[in-house]
Design an enzyme around this catalytic site. Structure first.
Site: not given
Ligand code: AR6
Length: 166
Positions: A32, A34, A118, A121
């Site tokens: 994601g 991260d 979202t 997680y």
């Molecule tokens: N810019 C902005 N938003 C983004 C980007 C970006 N470049 N890439 C993805 N998103 P997630 P979580 C959005 O899964 O649910 C990781 O493996 C994505 O579309 O990144 O908090 C961590 O290491 C979504 O709307 O984070 C943890 O293990 C939002 O960011 C876990 O995922 C959050 O999605 C955390 O899960």
């Protein structure tokens, strides 16, 4: 009073004082947003995060922004959604509030958040968006340094949820 903006973009490109990373409790990278942030900075961020020895859910840690336009990266593990009967809502609010407290401490005027929890997680967007915006609004009402907070939505569904909640 401060201003809240909602945009659709890639947070690694955000020209703000601090961007927030939706991390996990190891702070050692992942998928994601991260993964996108770690790819954009290169290995320096991984090395910087190692010294924290992880971070509990809802808390936050700060590093340099390395080669990103943002000066700092604030890392917060949001809660994993387990159906909503537990402390998920409280922990999500903690992630936003503790990130903003660090931003304030480091003299950041502008901060950008992704939609914490979202994605992987699985926190429902329609529940997460009002929690995020209410927590940010409450914080801005008493903040001394932070003036502008941008929710950077990656996809149109996320954008729609935050626009509606705003
Ligand atoms: N810019 C902005 N938003 C983004 C980007 C970006 N470049 N890439 C993805 N998103 P997630 P979580 C959005 O899964 O649910 C990781 O493996 C994505 O579309 O990144 O908090 C961590 O290491 C979504 O709307 O984070 C943890 O293990 C939002 O960011 C876990 O995922 C959050 O999605 C955390 O899960």
């Amino acid at each position: 009073m401060g201003e809240i903006k909602v945009v659709q973009s890639d947070i690694t490109k955000a020209r703000v004082d601090a961007i927030v990373n939706a991390a996990n409790t190891t702070l050692m990278g992942g998928g994601g947003v991260d993964g996108a942030i770690h790819r954009a900075t290169g290995p320096g961020l991984y090395i910087a995060c190692r010294r924290f020895n992880g971070c509990p859910t809802g808390e936050a840690r700060i590093t340099s922004g390395f080669n990103l336009p943002a000066q700092y990266i604030i890392h917060t593990p949001g809660p994993i959604w387990h159906g909503g009967d537990g402390v998920e809502r409280q922990l999500l609010a903690n992630s936003y509030r503790n990130s903003l407290l660090l931003a304030e401490e480091y003299d950041c005027r502008t901060v950008a958040f992704p939609s914490i929890s979202t994605g992987v997680y699985a926190f429902p967007l329609n529940i997460a968006a009002p929690i995020a915006l209410t927590t940010i609004r409450d914080f801005l009402n008493t903040a001394k340094v932070v003036r502008e907070v941008t929710m950077v939505c990656f996809d149109t569904q996320t954008l729609a949820a935050y626009r509606q909640a705003l």
